[in-house]
Scaffold this motif. Structure first.
Motif, PDB file in Angstrom:
ATOM      1  N   UNK A   1      10.753  19.794 -11.366  1.00  0.00           N
ATOM      2  CA  UNK A   1       9.805  19.073 -10.507  1.00  0.00           C
ATOM      3  C   UNK A   1       9.268  17.848 -11.237  1.00  0.00           C
ATOM      4  N   UNK A   2       8.969  18.039 -12.502  1.00  0.00           N
ATOM      5  CA  UNK A   2       8.445  16.931 -13.305  1.00  0.00           C
ATOM      6  C   UNK A   2       9.469  15.799 -13.393  1.00  0.00           C
ATOM      7  N   UNK A   3      10.733  16.136 -13.627  1.00  0.00           N
ATOM      8  CA  UNK A   3      11.786  15.125 -13.734  1.00  0.00           C
ATOM      9  C   UNK A   3      12.003  14.424 -12.406  1.00  0.00           C
ATOM     10  N   UNK A   4      11.982  15.166 -11.305  1.00  0.00           N
ATOM     11  CA  UNK A   4      12.163  14.565  -9.975  1.00  0.00           C
ATOM     12  C   UNK A   4      11.027  13.590  -9.645  1.00  0.00           C
ATOM     13  N   UNK A   5       9.807  13.991 -10.050  1.00  0.00           N
ATOM     14  CA  UNK A   5       8.666  13.099  -9.799  1.00  0.00           C
ATOM     15  C   UNK A   5       8.817  11.797 -10.575  1.00  0.00           C
ATOM     16  N   UNK A   6       9.313  11.917 -11.816  1.00  0.00           N
ATOM     17  CA  UNK A   6       9.520  10.703 -12.611  1.00  0.00           C
ATOM     18  C   UNK A   6      10.600   9.809 -11.999  1.00  0.00           C
TER      19      UNK A   6
ATOM     20  N   UNK B   1       0.824  -1.208   0.000  1.00  0.00           N
ATOM     21  CA  UNK B   1       0.000   0.000   0.000  1.00  0.00           C
ATOM     22  C   UNK B   1       0.863   1.265   0.000  1.00  0.00           C
ATOM     23  N   UNK B   2       1.970   1.248   0.744  1.00  0.00           N
ATOM     24  CA  UNK B   2       2.812   2.446   0.853  1.00  0.00           C
ATOM     25  C   UNK B   2       3.463   2.825  -0.479  1.00  0.00           C
ATOM     26  N   UNK B   3       4.176   1.905  -1.159  1.00  0.00           N
ATOM     27  CA  UNK B   3       4.784   2.309  -2.437  1.00  0.00           C
ATOM     28  C   UNK B   3       3.753   2.638  -3.501  1.00  0.00           C
ATOM     29  N   UNK B   4       2.621   1.960  -3.505  1.00  0.00           N
ATOM     30  CA  UNK B   4       1.591   2.271  -4.499  1.00  0.00           C
ATOM     31  C   UNK B   4       1.015   3.669  -4.260  1.00  0.00           C
ATOM     32  N   UNK B   5       0.823   3.999  -2.985  1.00  0.00           N
ATOM     33  CA  UNK B   5       0.341   5.358  -2.677  1.00  0.00           C
ATOM     34  C   UNK B   5       1.377   6.399  -3.091  1.00  0.00           C
ATOM     35  N   UNK B   6       2.667   6.087  -2.851  1.00  0.00           N
ATOM     36  CA  UNK B   6       3.720   7.010  -3.268  1.00  0.00           C
ATOM     37  C   UNK B   6       3.770   7.168  -4.773  1.00  0.00           C
TER      38      UNK B   6
ATOM     39  N   UNK C   1       2.900  10.511  -9.455  1.00  0.00           N
ATOM     40  CA  UNK C   1       2.288  10.641 -10.774  1.00  0.00           C
ATOM     41  C   UNK C   1       1.405  11.884 -10.833  1.00  0.00           C
ATOM     42  N   UNK C   2       0.665  12.138  -9.744  1.00  0.00           N
ATOM     43  CA  UNK C   2      -0.174  13.345  -9.692  1.00  0.00           C
ATOM     44  C   UNK C   2       0.686  14.601  -9.716  1.00  0.00           C
ATOM     45  N   UNK C   3       1.823  14.568  -9.017  1.00  0.00           N
ATOM     46  CA  UNK C   3       2.724  15.720  -9.025  1.00  0.00           C
ATOM     47  C   UNK C   3       3.261  15.966 -10.425  1.00  0.00           C
ATOM     48  N   UNK C   4       3.681  14.870 -11.096  1.00  0.00           N
ATOM     49  CA  UNK C   4       4.220  15.011 -12.443  1.00  0.00           C
ATOM     50  C   UNK C   4       3.170  15.554 -13.410  1.00  0.00           C
ATOM     51  N   UNK C   5       1.918  15.133 -13.240  1.00  0.00           N
ATOM     52  CA  UNK C   5       0.867  15.604 -14.136  1.00  0.00           C
ATOM     53  C   UNK C   5       0.501  17.061 -13.879  1.00  0.00           C
ATOM     54  N   UNK C   6       0.544  17.460 -12.595  1.00  0.00           N
ATOM     55  CA  UNK C   6       0.096  18.810 -12.246  1.00  0.00           C
ATOM     56  C   UNK C   6       1.180  19.865 -12.424  1.00  0.00           C
TER      57      UNK C   6
END
Length: 446
Positions: A267-272, A246-251, A256-261
């Motif tokens: 920030x986008x590269x770090x999220x990826x 549950x923890x890694x899936x939530x992360x 993914x939401x951060x990268x999309x927003x």
């Protein structure tokens, strides 16, 4: 399906019938021999008695003086069934009949001079004992019919066989009732088991059980306990696996939401990058869960071979993408050991991953000979494990205070279970001044 009760009844009734049959046969043979011995003794005594009476002149031999017939002298037993059992004849040595008992045949009982003999007179077989008296010039013959002897033996056997035949049905009923009562504990146990729900794994009561059933009940109770342990382990495994996943899936979802927003490229590269790291961690966790399930299932029989374990170490180190030059194999050729290549590789991979995860320095691997075993030592320069947590370090999902963000608490548990399947052990010990030493001990080749 064959019934134990039916088989037991058949065996007992058949064996009882055979015992009766053999008993009747033995009684028949022994009775016949004993009757013949007793009757032969009686023939001898009767012949000697008549000869003695003749010698003492208690029986007049008028026929020797010229009379045509003497008064009959009776030598028979009482009772209508055996009144002709014993017959006596007195013959002169010149071949004339000078006396006989009431039921003696007219024909000569025997042609023998003296002693025992058998002869057929008037179509009937006779057992005869003869005594020759030269002083009186007579021969005394005493005999009884073989048919009468056989009838006597037959009556004795019949007296035993008829009650036996009448008793057998009663005996069969007693055996049936005894077997039914004797099998009643099994019936009660079957009823108790059939009425239980699938979730009821309470042990069966083992007090006051027959000796034959007690081992089966103890074995069932042991099976119930093992099934309960497996079920508890599966529940724990499912709960911990769900929690860890549950923890890694939530992360992953958050990144993914951060990268999309985000419109910021950094920030986008770090999220990826965080998503990639989360995928690696989740992939490792899933692989470890599958490895642990496969090892604990025990469906695969270890295929033990005799070889040097160093080749397995090199193979595993080469397969780890992040090992690089950090894994160093020290020492010369390792002694041969008995191990399963798949299980040993599984143990070493998890130990090396654990060491590389918790340490930034080199990981040293060496093999050495011990008493009856070969030890493979994996040493790192990480923080080690607190002394109070060492006993629990190989528990599943136990991560302790010095846990890593990418760890799942399964590596040491998998290594311990895999090496145990090879009749080996895993020992953990803190190094000085820092680091952890994990020793895999597997059977050595003698």
């Amino acid at each position: 399906m064959t019934s134990i009760r039916s088989r037991l009844l058949t065996i007992l009734i058949a064996s009882t019938g055979l015992v009766w049959l053999f008993a009747v046969a033995w009684i028949y043979v022994s009775t016949q021999a004993e009757v013949e011995r007793v009757l032969d003794a009686r023939l001898t005594e009767a012949a000697r008695m008549v000869n003695s009476l003749l010698a003492e002149r208690r029986i007049e031999l008028a026929a020797l003086a010229g009379d045509d017939e003497l008064p009959a002298t009776e030598f028979q037993t009482e009772g209508p069934s055996y009144e002709r059992q014993l017959s006596c004849q007195i013959w002169s040595l010149d071949g004339r009949l000078v006396g006989r008992s009431e039921h003696a045949p007219d024909g000569r009982l025997t042609e023998a001079g003296s002693g025992f003999s058998e002869s057929v007179v008037g179509g009937e077989t006779w057992r005869v004992y003869a005594i020759e008296n030269p002083a009186l010039g007579v021969r005394v013959m005493v005999g009884d019919s073989i048919a009468v002897r056989d009838r006597l033996v037959g009556d004795v056997v019949k007296g035993l066989a008829i009650p036996a035949v009448l008793i057998l049905p009663f005996l069969a009923a007693v055996i049936w009732v005894s077997v039914r009562r004797g099998m009643s504990p099994l019936d009660r146990m079957a009823q108790s088991l059939s009425s239980r729900p699938a979730t009821d794994l309470r042990p069966l009561a083992d007090d006051n059980l027959p000796e034959e059933i007690a081992p089966a009940v103890r074995a069932l109770n042991g099976l119930f306990q093992r099934v309960e342990d497996v079920r508890d382990r599966e529940k724990s495994f499912t709960a911990f696996a769900a929690h860890e996943l549950k923890t890694p899936l939530a992360g992953l979802k958050t990144q993914a939401q951060v990268a999309l927003a985000s419109k910021d490229g950094e920030v986008h590269e770090n999220a990826l990058r965080q998503i990639a790291a989360g995928v690696d961690r989740t992939s490792r966790l899933v692989r470890q869960l599958l490895d642990l399930a496969a090892v604990e299932a025990g469906d695969r029989t270890p295929e033990m071979q005799e070889a040097s374990p160093v080749e397995i170490v090199r193979q595993v180190a080469g397969e780890l993408p992040f090992a690089g030059e950090r894994v160093r194999i020290e020492g010369g050729p390792a002694p041969s050991a008995r191990f399963d290549p798949v299980l040993l590789a599984l143990s070493l991979r998890n130990l090396l991953e654990n060491a590389l995860t918790h340490s930034d320095g080199p990981v040293l691997v060496s093999a050495r000979k011990a008493v009856g075993a070969v030890e493979i030592l994996v040493e790192d320069e990480g923080p080690g494990i607190p002394v109070d947590e060492l006993p629990r370090a190989t528990d599943r999902f136990f991560r302790g205070r010095a846990k890593s963000a990418s760890g799942s608490g399964l590596g040491l548990a998998i290594a311990k279970e895999a090496v145990a399947r090879m009749n080996g052990t895993l020992t953990l010990e803190n190094r000085k001044p820092r680091g952890l030493a994990a020793a895999l001990s597997i059977p050595a080749v003698e």
